[in-house]
Design an enzyme around this catalytic site. Structure first.
Site, PDB file in Angstrom:
ATOM      1  N   PRO A   1       9.821  -4.561   0.386  1.00  0.00           N
ATOM      2  CA  PRO A   1      10.877  -4.378   1.394  1.00  0.00           C
ATOM      3  C   PRO A   1      10.301  -4.045   2.762  1.00  0.00           C
ATOM      4  O   PRO A   1       9.213  -3.465   2.875  1.00  0.00           O
ATOM      5  CB  PRO A   1      11.705  -3.214   0.833  1.00  0.00           C
ATOM      6  CG  PRO A   1      10.800  -2.506  -0.114  1.00  0.00           C
ATOM      7  CD  PRO A   1       9.868  -3.536  -0.670  1.00  0.00           C
ATOM      8  N   SER A   2      11.026  -4.426   3.798  1.00  0.00           N
ATOM      9  CA  SER A   2      10.586  -4.116   5.158  1.00  0.00           C
ATOM     10  C   SER A   2      11.105  -2.749   5.571  1.00  0.00           C
ATOM     11  O   SER A   2      12.077  -2.240   5.014  1.00  0.00           O
ATOM     12  CB  SER A   2      11.081  -5.194   6.138  1.00  0.00           C
ATOM     13  OG  SER A   2      12.492  -5.270   6.125  1.00  0.00           O
ATOM     14  N   GLY A   3      10.444  -2.141   6.566  1.00  0.00           N
ATOM     15  CA  GLY A   3      10.843  -0.825   7.036  1.00  0.00           C
ATOM     16  C   GLY A   3      10.763   0.224   5.961  1.00  0.00           C
ATOM     17  O   GLY A   3      11.535   1.185   5.949  1.00  0.00           O
TER      18      GLY A   3
ATOM     19  N   LYS B   1       0.854  -1.195   0.000  1.00  0.00           N
ATOM     20  CA  LYS B   1       0.000   0.000   0.000  1.00  0.00           C
ATOM     21  C   LYS B   1       0.884   1.236   0.000  1.00  0.00           C
ATOM     22  O   LYS B   1       2.067   1.193   0.357  1.00  0.00           O
ATOM     23  CB  LYS B   1      -0.949   0.029   1.203  1.00  0.00           C
ATOM     24  CG  LYS B   1      -0.277   0.003   2.584  1.00  0.00           C
ATOM     25  CD  LYS B   1       0.234   1.342   3.081  1.00  0.00           C
ATOM     26  CE  LYS B   1       0.886   1.248   4.455  1.00  0.00           C
ATOM     27  NZ  LYS B   1       1.659   2.475   4.800  1.00  0.00           N
TER      28      LYS B   1
ATOM     29  N   GLY C   1       4.250  -4.212   4.123  1.00  0.00           N
ATOM     30  CA  GLY C   1       4.444  -5.588   3.695  1.00  0.00           C
ATOM     31  C   GLY C   1       4.154  -6.622   4.763  1.00  0.00           C
ATOM     32  O   GLY C   1       3.470  -7.620   4.512  1.00  0.00           O
ATOM     33  N   GLY C   2       4.669  -6.425   5.965  1.00  0.00           N
ATOM     34  CA  GLY C   2       4.433  -7.388   7.041  1.00  0.00           C
ATOM     35  C   GLY C   2       2.974  -7.477   7.423  1.00  0.00           C
ATOM     36  O   GLY C   2       2.432  -8.572   7.641  1.00  0.00           O
ATOM     37  N   SER C   3       2.310  -6.328   7.497  1.00  0.00           N
ATOM     38  CA  SER C   3       0.885  -6.319   7.836  1.00  0.00           C
ATOM     39  C   SER C   3       0.058  -6.996   6.756  1.00  0.00           C
ATOM     40  O   SER C   3      -0.908  -7.708   7.042  1.00  0.00           O
ATOM     41  CB  SER C   3       0.416  -4.870   8.026  1.00  0.00           C
ATOM     42  OG  SER C   3       1.048  -4.270   9.131  1.00  0.00           O
TER      43      SER C   3
ATOM     44  N   ASP D   1      -2.322  -1.193  10.820  1.00  0.00           N
ATOM     45  CA  ASP D   1      -2.755  -1.133   9.424  1.00  0.00           C
ATOM     46  C   ASP D   1      -3.155  -2.493   8.867  1.00  0.00           C
ATOM     47  O   ASP D   1      -3.560  -2.595   7.705  1.00  0.00           O
ATOM     48  CB  ASP D   1      -1.680  -0.497   8.533  1.00  0.00           C
ATOM     49  CG  ASP D   1      -0.339  -1.228   8.589  1.00  0.00           C
ATOM     50  OD1 ASP D   1      -0.195  -2.152   9.403  1.00  0.00           O
ATOM     51  OD2 ASP D   1       0.564  -0.860   7.806  1.00  0.00           O
TER      52      ASP D   1
ATOM     53  N   GLY E   1       7.550   1.558   4.706  1.00  0.00           N
ATOM     54  CA  GLY E   1       6.302   2.319   4.662  1.00  0.00           C
ATOM     55  C   GLY E   1       5.265   1.754   3.715  1.00  0.00           C
ATOM     56  O   GLY E   1       4.287   2.423   3.384  1.00  0.00           O
ATOM     57  N   LEU E   2       5.450   0.496   3.281  1.00  0.00           N
ATOM     58  CA  LEU E   2       4.552  -0.116   2.301  1.00  0.00           C
ATOM     59  C   LEU E   2       3.638  -1.171   2.910  1.00  0.00           C
ATOM     60  O   LEU E   2       2.798  -1.747   2.202  1.00  0.00           O
ATOM     61  CB  LEU E   2       5.361  -0.739   1.162  1.00  0.00           C
ATOM     62  CG  LEU E   2       6.207   0.251   0.350  1.00  0.00           C
ATOM     63  CD1 LEU E   2       7.100  -0.503  -0.634  1.00  0.00           C
ATOM     64  CD2 LEU E   2       5.334   1.252  -0.382  1.00  0.00           C
TER      65      LEU E   2
END
Length: 272
Positions: A94-96, A8, A101-103, A136, A98-99
């Site tokens: 990528p992690s960290g 996102k 990804g983990g959520s 999120d 602001g996209l």
């Protein structure tokens, strides 16, 4: 069981107040984009007694057992008879960055298990479960453009205002601490509601729609500020960091020509 968790971007992000629970109230537009991870879940052999995850693609920090995918399985198993699972996660987000990804991975896990094991959970119940895992996470249950308030879990659908525009995502590989970013921003209630501002022509957004993290992040990481400027210089209608960064996105009316100075950082180009 296969899923493709989407990323996102944030169209604006205002920090409107500090909460008693230690979180912050925000106002933002979550907007889904087509950059995605890939995830496969299978029932483990009877000899396996705990959930397992293997990760390929981009490197992500943290122990595998602390991954949000594993946490999502455990949260569901507290109420539903979920067998032991093996997960393969291929990371393209990528992690960290602001996209989200983990959520998104966690939300996809909930949706995939719900469908595969016929739990009959409706969207609202899945969002309630997802909210336990991250502010999120609920957005990624439906992945529809949404005006978000509260911690980001209070969602209201908005129009698909970017349909047909081109998106460029640029990530310089800098990991931003979300906690640190929040600690260095001062909450202020905005004068105008973001869900109204996005109805204005995109050419007007630069002077109307802001991300409150940018000043702090640009002061710490001038490269991120230069990326934003380069995107505007190449014809973007609107640019911003997403979430607390470090990804910068540019929205273009047509297929863009990415400047040579930032092309090595581009992680996605395509239609919205």
């Amino acid at each position: 069981m296969v899923g493709f968790p989407k990323a996102k971007i944030n169209l604006g992000l205002r920090i409107t107040g500090k909460r008693n629970d230690g979180f912050h109230n925000i106002e933002t537009i979550f907007y889904p984009v087509n950059l995605c991870d890939a995830m496969e879940l299978v029932v483990a052999d009877k000899s396996v007694n705990e959930d397992m995850i293997t990760i390929t693609g981009l490197n992500i920090e943290g122990k595998p057992e602390e991954n949000l995918v594993i946490k999502a399985i455990r949260v569901l198993r507290e109420k539903y008879p979920i067998p032991v699972l093996k997960v393969h996660l291929h990371k393209a987000i990528p992690s960290g960055a602001g996209l989200g990804g983990g959520s998104s991975d966690a939300a996809c896990t909930i949706k995939t298990i719900n469908k595969s094991f016929r739990l009959s959970l409706d969207s609202e119940l899945m969002k309630t479960i997802a909210a336990v895992l991250g502010s999120d996470c609920p957005f990624f249950i439906d992945s529809l453009p949404s005006y978000a308030t509260g911690r980001g879990e209070v969602l209201r659908p908005v129009n698909d205002v970017l349909n047909g525009y081109y998106l460029v995502l640029v990530n310089p590989g800098i990991i931003i601490s979300t906690k640190e970013a929040y600690n260095n921003c001062n909450p202020v209630k905005p004068d105008a509601v973001l869900s109204d501002l996005i109805k204005r022509p995109i050419n007007d957004w630069e002077g109307l729609i802001f991300n409150d993290f940018e000043n702090y992040i640009f002061s710490r990481h001038p490269l991120i500020a230069r990326i934003k400027k380069a995107l505007y210089d190449s014809g973007a209608l609107y640019c911003s960091i997403s979430g607390s960064g470090s990804t910068v996105y540019g929205i273009f009316a047509g297929k863009p020509e990415v400047p040579d100075e930032i092309i090595k950082y581009v992680i996605y180009k395509g239609l919205l």
